[in-house]
Scaffold this active site. Sequence first.
Site, PDB file in Angstrom:
ATOM      1  N   TYR A  52       0.824  -1.222   0.000  1.00  8.91           N
ATOM      2  CA  TYR A  52       0.000   0.000   0.000  1.00  8.91           C
ATOM      3  C   TYR A  52       0.854   1.267   0.000  1.00  8.91           C
ATOM      4  CZ  TYR A  52      -4.091  -2.864   0.168  1.00  8.91           C
ATOM      5  OH  TYR A  52      -5.062  -3.772  -0.174  1.00  8.91           O
ATOM      6  N   ARG A  55       1.478   1.877  -3.577  1.00 13.11           N
ATOM      7  CA  ARG A  55       0.263   2.376  -4.238  1.00 13.11           C
ATOM      8  C   ARG A  55      -0.029   3.820  -3.814  1.00 13.11           C
ATOM      9  NH1 ARG A  55      -4.687  -0.908  -4.127  1.00 13.11           N
ATOM     10  NH2 ARG A  55      -5.058   0.396  -5.944  1.00 13.11           N
ATOM     11  N   HIS A 102     -14.519   1.329  -0.653  1.00 16.46           N
ATOM     12  CA  HIS A 102     -13.394   0.418  -0.373  1.00 16.46           C
ATOM     13  C   HIS A 102     -12.267   1.106   0.401  1.00 16.46           C
ATOM     14  CE1 HIS A 102     -14.528  -2.556  -3.853  1.00 16.46           C
ATOM     15  NE2 HIS A 102     -15.371  -2.586  -2.840  1.00 16.46           N
ATOM     16  N   ASN A 194     -17.318   2.116 -20.252  1.00 17.51           N
ATOM     17  CA  ASN A 194     -16.147   1.297 -19.913  1.00 17.51           C
ATOM     18  C   ASN A 194     -15.306   1.094 -21.170  1.00 17.51           C
ATOM     19  OD1 ASN A 194     -14.911  -0.007 -17.711  1.00 17.51           O
ATOM     20  ND2 ASN A 194     -15.542  -2.012 -18.424  1.00 17.51           N
TER      21      ASN A 194
HETATM   22  P1  OAD Z   1     -10.894  -3.947 -12.440  1.00 19.02           P
HETATM   23  O1  OAD Z   1      -9.428  -3.945 -12.683  1.00 19.02           O
HETATM   24  O2  OAD Z   1     -11.530  -5.241 -12.044  1.00 19.02           O
HETATM   25  O3  OAD Z   1     -11.660  -3.433 -13.750  1.00 19.02           O
HETATM   26  C1  OAD Z   1     -11.253  -2.262 -14.409  1.00 19.02           C
HETATM   27  C2  OAD Z   1     -12.204  -2.009 -15.552  1.00 19.02           C
HETATM   28  O4  OAD Z   1     -11.813  -0.791 -16.158  1.00 19.02           O
HETATM   29  C3  OAD Z   1     -12.179  -3.086 -16.654  1.00 19.02           C
HETATM   30  O5  OAD Z   1     -13.507  -3.440 -17.008  1.00 19.02           O
HETATM   31  C4  OAD Z   1     -11.480  -2.389 -17.825  1.00 19.02           C
HETATM   32  O6  OAD Z   1     -11.996  -2.786 -19.088  1.00 19.02           O
HETATM   33  C5  OAD Z   1     -11.809  -0.930 -17.556  1.00 19.02           C
HETATM   34  N1  OAD Z   1     -10.816   0.003 -18.084  1.00 19.02           N
HETATM   35  C6  OAD Z   1      -9.473  -0.138 -18.190  1.00 19.02           C
HETATM   36  N2  OAD Z   1      -8.909   0.956 -18.709  1.00 19.02           N
HETATM   37  C7  OAD Z   1      -9.908   1.827 -18.945  1.00 19.02           C
HETATM   38  C8  OAD Z   1      -9.979   3.147 -19.496  1.00 19.02           C
HETATM   39  N3  OAD Z   1      -8.894   3.807 -19.902  1.00 19.02           N
HETATM   40  N4  OAD Z   1     -11.192   3.741 -19.605  1.00 19.02           N
HETATM   41  C9  OAD Z   1     -12.315   3.098 -19.197  1.00 19.02           C
HETATM   42  N5  OAD Z   1     -12.316   1.857 -18.672  1.00 19.02           N
HETATM   43  C10 OAD Z   1     -11.127   1.229 -18.542  1.00 19.02           C
HETATM   44  O7  OAD Z   1     -11.196  -2.793 -11.375  1.00 19.02           O
HETATM   45  P2  OAD Z   1     -12.498  -2.565 -10.484  1.00 19.02           P
HETATM   46  O8  OAD Z   1     -13.713  -3.033 -11.179  1.00 19.02           O
HETATM   47  O9  OAD Z   1     -12.446  -1.161  -9.998  1.00 19.02           O
HETATM   48  O10 OAD Z   1     -11.018  -3.865  -4.424  1.00 19.02           O
HETATM   49  O11 OAD Z   1     -12.191  -3.533  -9.273  1.00 19.02           O
HETATM   50  C11 OAD Z   1     -13.093  -3.573  -8.200  1.00 19.02           C
HETATM   51  C12 OAD Z   1     -12.360  -3.874  -6.927  1.00 19.02           C
HETATM   52  O12 OAD Z   1     -11.542  -5.032  -7.106  1.00 19.02           O
HETATM   53  C13 OAD Z   1     -11.348  -2.805  -6.529  1.00 19.02           C
HETATM   54  O13 OAD Z   1     -11.916  -1.751  -5.824  1.00 19.02           O
HETATM   55  C14 OAD Z   1     -10.383  -3.558  -5.683  1.00 19.02           C
HETATM   56  C15 OAD Z   1     -10.228  -4.782  -6.547  1.00 19.02           C
HETATM   57  O14 OAD Z   1      -9.792  -5.918  -5.974  1.00 19.02           O
HETATM   58  C16 OAD Z   1     -10.263  -4.026  -3.332  1.00 19.02           C
HETATM   59  O15 OAD Z   1      -9.049  -3.919  -3.316  1.00 19.02           O
HETATM   60  C17 OAD Z   1     -11.073  -4.352  -2.121  1.00 19.02           C
END
Ligand code: OAD
Length: 231
Positions: A52, A55, A102, A194
């Site tokens: 972290y 990050r 989160h 997305n």
């Molecule tokens: P993910 O990494 O699972 O998904 C990211 C999404 O963003 C994907 O669907 C990509 O297609 C999209 N993406 C990537 N680049 C992009 C761009 N330039 N413009 C638009 N979309 C783009 O991330 P989250 O869904 O946020 O939780 O993940 C949810 C949770 O899982 C996070 O908060 C984290 C993780 O584990 C914890 O750490 C508790």
Amino acid sequence: MAIVILTGAGLSAESGLGTFRDKGGVWERFAIEDVATPEAFAKDPRKVHAFYNTRRKQCIEAEPNAAHFALATLQATLPTHIVTQNVDDLHERAGSEAIHMHGELRQALCASCEHRWPAPDAMRIQDHCPKCKTPSTRPDIVWFGEIPYHMDRIQKLMAEASLFVSIGTSGQVYPAAGFVADANMRGIRTVELNLEPSEGASLFDETRYGPATEIVPQWVSEMLTATQVVN
Ligand code: OAD
């Protein structure tokens, strides 16, 4: 009636912060069970702090992008609630208020007394809580197996919303992944913005795909124009 916007890592991708599940994403380089669970922190707090701290440093060095700024403009103009899964502070630095379900990288949490305070740039296991003085400080992040923050407030906002928009999230982590189904049950309009279709893409009324810095400002601009026409 307000708009509820759910944001995920894709929103901050073009600010240079890695997503989790894309190719080369965070969970390809680190195992969740090593760095993002309470058990991992109990077993090896140094490793979890190091993860972290890195990050947090990336977050401090990153800048909000055009999509964050567009959402701030929308929030300043129309009743809009931003619920984010992101632990960065780019919404705030773009001028928005966001509900961090989160947690937040820039906050520290005392595991003993639940006091919160601004995290130092680098947290260490020997740091003491400024309130109770116990050396049990942790990043204020919701780990896997823990309950996301502000769920009562988010459910209330969802119950009163007239539009639900999901931006830059893969729709794989619950409860956030279930918000679109909740919105559908209430019969409100749902939009996905997305890079590519998410897990739940077929559940949305409208979908637009492309980089957030392009499609989010475009969508916000259309929303603002449509409201001006109505007014
Ligand atoms: P993910 O990494 O699972 O998904 C990211 C999404 O963003 C994907 O669907 C990509 O297609 C999209 N993406 C990537 N680049 C992009 C761009 N330039 N413009 C638009 N979309 C783009 O991330 P989250 O869904 O946020 O939780 O993940 C949810 C949770 O899982 C996070 O908060 C984290 C993780 O584990 C914890 O750490 C508790």
